[in-house]
Design a protein around this motif. Structure first.
Motif, mmCIF file in Angstrom:
data_model
loop_
_atom_site.group_PDB
_atom_site.id
_atom_site.type_symbol
_atom_site.label_atom_id
_atom_site.label_comp_id
_atom_site.label_asym_id
_atom_site.label_seq_id
_atom_site.Cartn_x
_atom_site.Cartn_y
_atom_site.Cartn_z
ATOM 1 N N ASP A 134 2.180 -22.860 25.431
ATOM 2 C CA ASP A 134 2.823 -21.659 25.963
ATOM 3 C C ASP A 134 4.335 -21.844 25.886
ATOM 4 O O ASP A 134 4.949 -22.433 26.764
ATOM 5 N N ASP A 178 7.980 -19.953 25.807
ATOM 6 C CA ASP A 178 8.499 -18.708 26.371
ATOM 7 C C ASP A 178 9.897 -18.423 25.862
ATOM 8 O O ASP A 178 10.784 -19.287 25.930
ATOM 9 N N ASP A 205 4.179 -11.949 27.258
ATOM 10 C CA ASP A 205 3.963 -13.390 27.251
ATOM 11 C C ASP A 205 2.748 -13.751 26.418
ATOM 12 O O ASP A 205 1.651 -13.286 26.668
ATOM 13 N N ARG A 213 0.480 -16.900 25.635
ATOM 14 C CA ARG A 213 0.250 -18.204 26.276
ATOM 15 C C ARG A 213 -0.448 -19.227 25.394
ATOM 16 O O ARG A 213 -0.744 -20.321 25.851
#
Length: 194
Positions: free
Chosen positions: A50, A52, A85, A87
């Motif tokens: 994940d 970001d 998002d 993940r």
């Protein structure tokens, strides 16, 4: 023509887009899950990663005025939007994008700093095919690319800064490695680049 960015490089976004001032840009972030090899090809697994993408908006005094990240997908003024998002890193192309309408960024905002953090804690050396790129969104044309997978055993990076200079937007490829699961752990490092 794409410019492969190196640490510390500065480019004029107008020049890279053929002379016209950019109005809309997209910062794309892509990566693949970590593949482990099984015994003689059996039992191979993938480990979700994940990463970001975040964008911190700063004023002339170097104070953060807004942050766009997985917990706030849109700037308060609406000029910057995160697509959401991812993940796992599954899928082709960009896994996360941050879209910026440069013409709508308030005049009080002098710079936008883009960061990548490994929320799940893996280092970039463990993550396959990780990159970030800047696109001229109006022409769907890539203007710059930064390879993250070769960055070494770090879990975060201050990727780049878009900033106003003499009436046009420019880009500084910072490429500074750091540690931290979210952008706020990088703020002391970011301050040195404002």
């Amino acid at each position: 023509m794409t410019v492969n960015l190196s640490k510390g490089q500065k480019i004029s976004l107008a020049k890279e887009s053929g002379g016209a001032a950019l109005g809309r840009v997209t910062m794309g972030l892509g990566w693949d899950a970590i593949k482990s090899k099984g015994f003689f090809g059996f039992g191979a697994k993938t480990e979700a990663v994940d990463l970001d993408a975040s964008c911190v908006m700063f004023d002339e005094g170097g104070r953060p005025v807004d942050v766009i990240w997985f917990r706030q997908l849109r700037s308060r003024d609406g000029s910057v939007q995160h697509t959401g998002d991812n993940r796992t890193g599954a899928g082709d192309g960009d896994d996360e994008q941050i879209n910026v309408d440069l013409n709508a960024v308030p005049a009080s905002v002098k710079s936008l700093v883009f960061t990548v953090n490994s929320f799940t804690g893996q280092s970039f050396a463990q993550v396959e095919n990780a990159y970030c790129r800047l696109l001229d969104a109006s022409q769907h044309k890539e203007v710059a690319r930064f390879n993250l997978s070769v960055q070494g055993p770090h879990s975060a990076q201050i990727m780049a800064k878009l900033y106003r200079h003499n009436g046009e937007w420019k880009m500084h490829a910072i490429g500074e490695n750091g540690k931290g699961r979210t952008f706020d752990e990088l703020l002391p490092q970011i301050a040195a680049h404002l």
